[in-house]
Motif scaffolding. Structure first.
Motif, PDB file in Angstrom:
ATOM      1  N   ASP A  72      -9.777  12.881  -2.805  1.00 53.75           N
ATOM      2  CA  ASP A  72      -9.698  14.340  -2.917  1.00 53.75           C
ATOM      3  C   ASP A  72      -8.539  14.785  -3.798  1.00 53.75           C
ATOM      4  OD1 ASP A  72     -11.915  14.564  -1.246  1.00 53.75           O
ATOM      5  OD2 ASP A  72     -10.666  14.657   0.558  1.00 53.75           O
ATOM      6  N   GLY A  73      -8.430  14.204  -4.976  1.00 49.35           N
ATOM      7  CA  GLY A  73      -7.401  14.587  -5.930  1.00 49.35           C
ATOM      8  C   GLY A  73      -6.039  13.974  -5.694  1.00 49.35           C
ATOM      9  N   GLN A  74      -5.876  13.202  -4.638  1.00 46.97           N
ATOM     10  CA  GLN A  74      -4.594  12.560  -4.338  1.00 46.97           C
ATOM     11  C   GLN A  74      -4.654  11.090  -4.747  1.00 46.97           C
ATOM     12  OE1 GLN A  74      -3.217  13.438  -0.306  1.00 46.97           O
ATOM     13  NE2 GLN A  74      -4.616  15.169  -0.290  1.00 46.97           N
ATOM     14  N   LEU A  75      -3.572  10.624  -5.323  1.00 49.04           N
ATOM     15  CA  LEU A  75      -3.471   9.248  -5.786  1.00 49.04           C
ATOM     16  C   LEU A  75      -2.702   8.407  -4.768  1.00 49.04           C
ATOM     17  CD1 LEU A  75      -3.583   7.080  -8.137  1.00 49.04           C
ATOM     18  CD2 LEU A  75      -1.333   7.968  -8.793  1.00 49.04           C
ATOM     19  N   PHE A  76      -3.193   7.199  -4.494  1.00 54.22           N
ATOM     20  CA  PHE A  76      -2.405   6.184  -3.797  1.00 54.22           C
ATOM     21  C   PHE A  76      -2.682   4.860  -4.463  1.00 54.22           C
ATOM     22  CE2 PHE A  76      -6.299   6.239  -1.295  1.00 54.22           C
ATOM     23  CZ  PHE A  76      -6.534   4.914  -0.973  1.00 54.22           C
ATOM     24  N   GLN A  77      -1.817   3.876  -4.218  1.00 56.85           N
ATOM     25  CA  GLN A  77      -1.900   2.623  -4.955  1.00 56.85           C
ATOM     26  C   GLN A  77      -1.755   1.408  -4.053  1.00 56.85           C
ATOM     27  OE1 GLN A  77       1.604   3.654  -7.234  1.00 56.85           O
ATOM     28  NE2 GLN A  77       0.396   3.735  -9.101  1.00 56.85           N
ATOM     29  N   LEU A 117       0.881  -1.165   0.000  1.00 51.96           N
ATOM     30  CA  LEU A 117       0.000   0.000   0.000  1.00 51.96           C
ATOM     31  C   LEU A 117       0.919   1.214   0.000  1.00 51.96           C
ATOM     32  CD1 LEU A 117      -2.767   1.454   0.441  1.00 51.96           C
ATOM     33  CD2 LEU A 117      -2.370   1.147   2.897  1.00 51.96           C
ATOM     34  N   CYS A 118       0.902   2.006  -1.057  1.00 50.30           N
ATOM     35  CA  CYS A 118       1.819   3.146  -1.212  1.00 50.30           C
ATOM     36  C   CYS A 118       1.036   4.456  -1.191  1.00 50.30           C
ATOM     37  CB  CYS A 118       2.578   3.031  -2.532  1.00 50.30           C
ATOM     38  SG  CYS A 118       3.524   1.516  -2.698  1.00 50.30           S
ATOM     39  N   LEU A 119       1.366   5.307  -0.210  1.00 52.01           N
ATOM     40  CA  LEU A 119       0.683   6.594  -0.045  1.00 52.01           C
ATOM     41  C   LEU A 119       1.705   7.714   0.093  1.00 52.01           C
ATOM     42  CD1 LEU A 119      -0.811   4.540   2.447  1.00 52.01           C
ATOM     43  CD2 LEU A 119      -2.536   6.103   1.666  1.00 52.01           C
ATOM     44  N   THR A 120       1.229   8.932  -0.041  1.00 43.43           N
ATOM     45  CA  THR A 120       2.088  10.079   0.235  1.00 43.43           C
ATOM     46  C   THR A 120       1.860  10.528   1.672  1.00 43.43           C
ATOM     47  OG1 THR A 120       0.444  11.704  -0.460  1.00 43.43           O
ATOM     48  CG2 THR A 120       1.959  10.868  -2.168  1.00 43.43           C
ATOM     49  N   PHE A 121       2.829  11.221   2.210  1.00 42.51           N
ATOM     50  CA  PHE A 121       2.674  11.779   3.548  1.00 42.51           C
ATOM     51  C   PHE A 121       1.518  12.782   3.560  1.00 42.51           C
ATOM     52  CE2 PHE A 121       3.644  14.856   6.925  1.00 42.51           C
ATOM     53  CZ  PHE A 121       3.630  13.996   8.006  1.00 42.51           C
ATOM     54  N   GLU A 122       1.347  13.506   2.460  1.00 38.82           N
ATOM     55  CA  GLU A 122       0.252  14.481   2.351  1.00 38.82           C
ATOM     56  C   GLU A 122      -1.109  13.805   2.536  1.00 38.82           C
ATOM     57  OE1 GLU A 122      -1.555  17.731  -0.820  1.00 38.82           O
ATOM     58  OE2 GLU A 122       0.105  16.445  -1.424  1.00 38.82           O
ATOM     59  N   THR A 123      -1.284  12.645   1.919  1.00 37.32           N
ATOM     60  CA  THR A 123      -2.544  11.908   2.073  1.00 37.32           C
ATOM     61  C   THR A 123      -2.761  11.527   3.529  1.00 37.32           C
ATOM     62  OG1 THR A 123      -2.413  11.047  -0.187  1.00 37.32           O
ATOM     63  CG2 THR A 123      -3.836   9.860   1.349  1.00 37.32           C
ATOM     64  N   MET A 124      -1.721  11.017   4.177  1.00 36.75           N
ATOM     65  CA  MET A 124      -1.849  10.631   5.576  1.00 36.75           C
ATOM     66  C   MET A 124      -2.112  11.850   6.457  1.00 36.75           C
ATOM     67  SD  MET A 124      -1.881   7.466   5.440  1.00 36.75           S
ATOM     68  CE  MET A 124      -2.065   7.264   7.207  1.00 36.75           C
ATOM     69  N   ARG A 125      -1.450  12.952   6.163  1.00 39.55           N
ATOM     70  CA  ARG A 125      -1.653  14.183   6.938  1.00 39.55           C
ATOM     71  C   ARG A 125      -3.103  14.673   6.805  1.00 39.55           C
ATOM     72  NH1 ARG A 125       1.226  18.203   4.214  1.00 39.55           N
ATOM     73  NH2 ARG A 125      -0.771  18.681   3.314  1.00 39.55           N
ATOM     74  N   ASP A 126      -3.712  14.438   5.654  1.00 37.81           N
ATOM     75  CA  ASP A 126      -5.083  14.882   5.429  1.00 37.81           C
ATOM     76  C   ASP A 126      -6.123  13.990   6.097  1.00 37.81           C
ATOM     77  OD1 ASP A 126      -4.081  16.986   3.956  1.00 37.81           O
ATOM     78  OD2 ASP A 126      -4.641  16.148   2.000  1.00 37.81           O
TER      79      ASP A 126
END
Length: 177
Positions: free
Chosen positions: A159-164, A76-85
């Motif tokens: 919300d416009g952010q991609l994760f995979q 599961l690959c996410l950005t820190f921005e996604t987690m912060r949101d």
């Protein structure tokens, strides 16, 4: 006796990278994200491929899976921005989200998602074993699988952010040269 054991193993259904697995992944991710963070994510069409692929993220939960002769990786690959949101939904909006909080949350949500996937597979007679998730972090890190098996990537949007979610499978009994 050994032939009967081998025959019983080969009679079990095998995990396959297919539309059904992509749907299991989509359902598990959507459910876990909604129940944990009260957010609705939108899955996109999955991609299939073969060979090495590198996924870029800031925080990734990774689990190894095994089934008879199959070996695989689930990530599961996410950005820190996604987690912060999304983390403020759980810890409160006034709490500043730290790197450690994001790492812990990705480990937990990875475990929840892949636990649900494993349960869905079990209902279809697919028995797999998986390891304890580990979390890889670092701005723009790459998650690369080392075997040359087939893979599937299921993208999600929040919300416009991609994760995979990435799944790679390899037949460990196949000879590689």
């Amino acid at each position: 006796m050994e032939n009967r054991v081998d025959a019983a193993k080969s009679a079990q259904p095998h995990l396959m990278l297919d539309e059904t697995l992509a749907q299991d992944i989509s359902n598990a991710v959507c459910k876990a994200m909604h129940e944990t963070f009260a957010v609705d994510v939108v899955p996109s069409n999955h991609e299939m491929g073969e060979g090495m692929v590198s996924l870029v993220g800031d925080v990734s939960g990774v689990i190894g899976v095994v089934q008879s002769h199959l070996e695989g990786t689930l990530a599961l690959c996410l950005t820190f921005e996604t987690m912060r949101d999304i983390l403020p939904q759980v810890v409160g909006k006034s709490v500043s989200i730290t790197h450690e909080m994001a790492v812990d949350a990705v480990g937990e949500i990875t475990n929840m998602i892949f636990g649900q996937i494993k349960a869905n597979l079990g209902q279809r007679g697919l028995q797999i074993k998986h390891g304890i998730p580990c979390v890889v972090t670092g701005k723009g890190h790459f998650v690369s699988q080392f075997h040359r098996g087939r893979y599937m990537i299921v993208p999600f949007h929040l919300d416009g952010q991609l994760f995979q979610v990435y799944v790679a499978l390899h037949d460990a009994s196949a000879k590689t040269h």
